[in-house]
Design an enzyme around this catalytic site. Structure first.
Site, mmCIF file in Angstrom:
data_model
loop_
_atom_site.group_PDB
_atom_site.id
_atom_site.type_symbol
_atom_site.label_atom_id
_atom_site.label_comp_id
_atom_site.label_asym_id
_atom_site.label_seq_id
_atom_site.Cartn_x
_atom_site.Cartn_y
_atom_site.Cartn_z
ATOM 1 N N LYS A 24 19.826 1.655 -61.842
ATOM 2 C CA LYS A 24 19.957 2.947 -62.527
ATOM 3 C C LYS A 24 20.729 3.918 -61.635
ATOM 4 C CE LYS A 24 15.522 4.555 -60.775
ATOM 5 N NZ LYS A 24 14.321 5.318 -61.029
ATOM 6 N N ASP A 60 34.755 22.571 -48.447
ATOM 7 C CA ASP A 60 35.694 21.454 -48.277
ATOM 8 C C ASP A 60 35.832 20.981 -46.845
ATOM 9 O OD1 ASP A 60 36.588 22.203 -50.981
ATOM 10 O OD2 ASP A 60 37.481 23.898 -49.907
ATOM 11 N N TYR A 119 32.569 30.295 -41.460
ATOM 12 C CA TYR A 119 32.065 31.501 -42.135
ATOM 13 C C TYR A 119 30.825 32.054 -41.441
ATOM 14 C CZ TYR A 119 34.911 30.372 -46.279
ATOM 15 O OH TYR A 119 35.933 30.110 -47.148
ATOM 16 N N ARG A 137 10.421 -5.285 -59.051
ATOM 17 C CA ARG A 137 11.531 -4.403 -59.446
ATOM 18 C C ARG A 137 12.017 -3.572 -58.267
ATOM 19 N NH1 ARG A 137 7.540 -2.707 -63.011
ATOM 20 N NH2 ARG A 137 7.693 -0.666 -62.027
ATOM 21 N N ARG A 180 3.439 9.695 -65.864
ATOM 22 C CA ARG A 180 4.808 10.087 -66.158
ATOM 23 C C ARG A 180 5.137 9.351 -67.451
ATOM 24 N NH1 ARG A 180 9.242 8.665 -61.565
ATOM 25 N NH2 ARG A 180 9.159 6.718 -62.726
ATOM 26 N N HIS A 200 4.115 1.341 -63.351
ATOM 27 C CA HIS A 200 4.838 1.801 -62.151
ATOM 28 C C HIS A 200 3.834 2.531 -61.249
ATOM 29 C CE1 HIS A 200 8.395 2.657 -59.867
ATOM 30 N NE2 HIS A 200 8.476 3.946 -60.164
ATOM 31 N N CYS A 257 31.278 24.251 -45.047
ATOM 32 C CA CYS A 257 31.993 24.957 -46.115
ATOM 33 C C CYS A 257 32.133 24.034 -47.333
ATOM 34 C CB CYS A 257 33.372 25.374 -45.626
ATOM 35 S SG CYS A 257 33.329 26.333 -44.115
#
Ligand SMILES: Cc1ncc(COP(=O)(O)O)c(C=O)c1O
Length: 384
Positions: free
Chosen positions: A44, A321, A272, A229, A142, A174, A319
């Site tokens: 998933k 980028d 910055y 799983r 859940r 689960h 930052c």
């Protein structure tokens, strides 16, 4: 002038090591086999960020029998890529393409009468028998059918099976706290699971059972039942490192390369806000990745990268980028490889290290990495 024959510089790249995936699946399915259990590899969320179809194909060649995904689009995407292995999908709702899933031979989890009705309707409209896995909520609270509605759900499923619209392949659940071995909820859930399976048998069904995620597969052989799983362990990230070394190899490396170098004088500040000031004259390396590429801004001044064979601190704020690496008097060059995280073999940080620093889990780190500006390079050399 940069040389024409230098290797390509990566801006922000995820290197996915399929040999590591194959190794991990062989380890995990080996454990499962010892208990007579099959292995469903969970792919998933685009294979936890590693690429679902590449991981699926590698896993199926290395001991996995089944695949598991959360949503129907994920399941149909694998089918479109030509993957025909048994495939379970466990989270869909009214309006989703249940008929498409049934037509594509995708097994569906059923946690309620409403979903059973959807599956039966899809089976009737497509003319296919739908294979289902009835999910009991044993305490995670859940997904899964509450214990109070289980008997009726099982009876309705048995009726649908007798009518030929569905085949009840498995009963499943689960665990909530499998990554805390010894947690009392594990035995409580296991006991409720056994009871739910007995009720299914009493209703005339003959389902297989599956319960264990990676952590339970590694720490509770008694809970492997007919199938396990694993998800996170397939990607080489250990959910229970406190229990010893399980021989897993992380498959994702996040890498970039130096875009610019410069030297600044003591007393000059970086990035910055000028949060970091150089205590001595220092070389700096600019690395063209930032929070838009999955480097959390909250790691500012709290992490390092591997550059030129050494761990070096990232200084100043992350930052959008770019980040800046302090190199002191060492010479690093434009184009030099920068490892942000990886398996740790060369001394680079790991995804687990990032997670610890951020107060989260390595699952969140790797699943959050693949973004529009980040490339993914799948490396498939066969080392097995
Ligand atoms: C239903 C189900 N089974 C198995 C898994 C795999 O869990 P893990 O990644 O902890 O092995 C998941 C993932 O969260 C899941 O949702």
């Amino acid at each position: 002038m940069s040389g024409m024959n230098e290797p390509p510089a990566y801006r922000a790249d995820l290197r996915i090591d399929l040999a590591a995936i194959r190794h991990n699946v062989a380890v995990l399915s080996g454990h499962a086999n010892e208990s007579g259990a099959r292995t469903m590899v969970v792919v998933k969320s685009d294979g936890y960020g590693h690429g679902a179809s590449a991981v699926a194909e590698a896993a199926l060649r290395s001991g996995a029998d089944w695949l598991g995904v959360a949503s129907i689009p994920e399941a149909l995407g694998l089918r479109e890529r030509g993957i025909s292995a048994p495939l379970l999908c466990w989270l869909y709702q009214r309006g989703d393409d249940v008929a498409g899933a049934v037509r594509a031979g995708v097994d569906l989890s059923v946690s309620s009468e409403a979903r059973l009705h959807d599956v039966v309707t899809a089976a009737e409209s497509t003319g296919h028998t739908a294979r289902i896995h009835l999910k009991i909520d044993t305490g995670l609270h859940r997904n899964g059918a509450p214990a109070e509605s289980w008997e009726r759900l099982v009876a309705l499923a048995a009726k649908a099976e007798a009518e030929g619209t569905v085949e009840v392949f498995a009963v499943w659940s689960h665990l909530a706290c499998a990554d805390e071995p010894g947690h009392p909820s594990i035995d409580t859930q296991a006991e409720r699971f056994r009871l739910a399976h007995e009720q299914a048998l009493a209703a005339g069904l003959r389902p297989l059972r599956h319960l264990a995620n990676s952590a339970a597969l590694l720490t509770r052989p008694d809970l492997r039942f007919d199938m396990v799983r694993p998800g996170i362990a397939v990607y080489g990230l250990d959910p229970v490192p406190q229990e010893g070394d399980h021989g897993l190899r992380p498959a994702m490396t996040f890498r970039s390369s130096v875009a610019l170098t410069k030297r600044i004088a003591a007393g000059e500040s970086v990035s910055y806000g000028h949060n970091w000031t150089a205590p001595t004259d220092t070389n700096l390396a600019l690395v063209p990745v930032g929070y838009a590429d999955g480097v959390p801004r909250s790691l500012s001044d709290r992490f390092s990268v591997l550059l030129g064979g050494e761990r070096r601190p990232v200084v100043g704020r992350v930052c959008m980028d770019q980040i800046v690496v302090r190199c002191d008097d060492d010479q690093v060059a434009e184009g030099d490889e920068v490892l942000l995280f990886g398996p740790g073999d060369r001394g680079e940080p790991t995804a687990a290290e990032w997670a610890d620093e951020l107060g989260t889990i390595h699952y969140e780190i790797v699943t959050g990495m693949y973004r529009p500006r980040v490339t993914r390079t799948v490396v498939a050399e066969d080392t097995l």
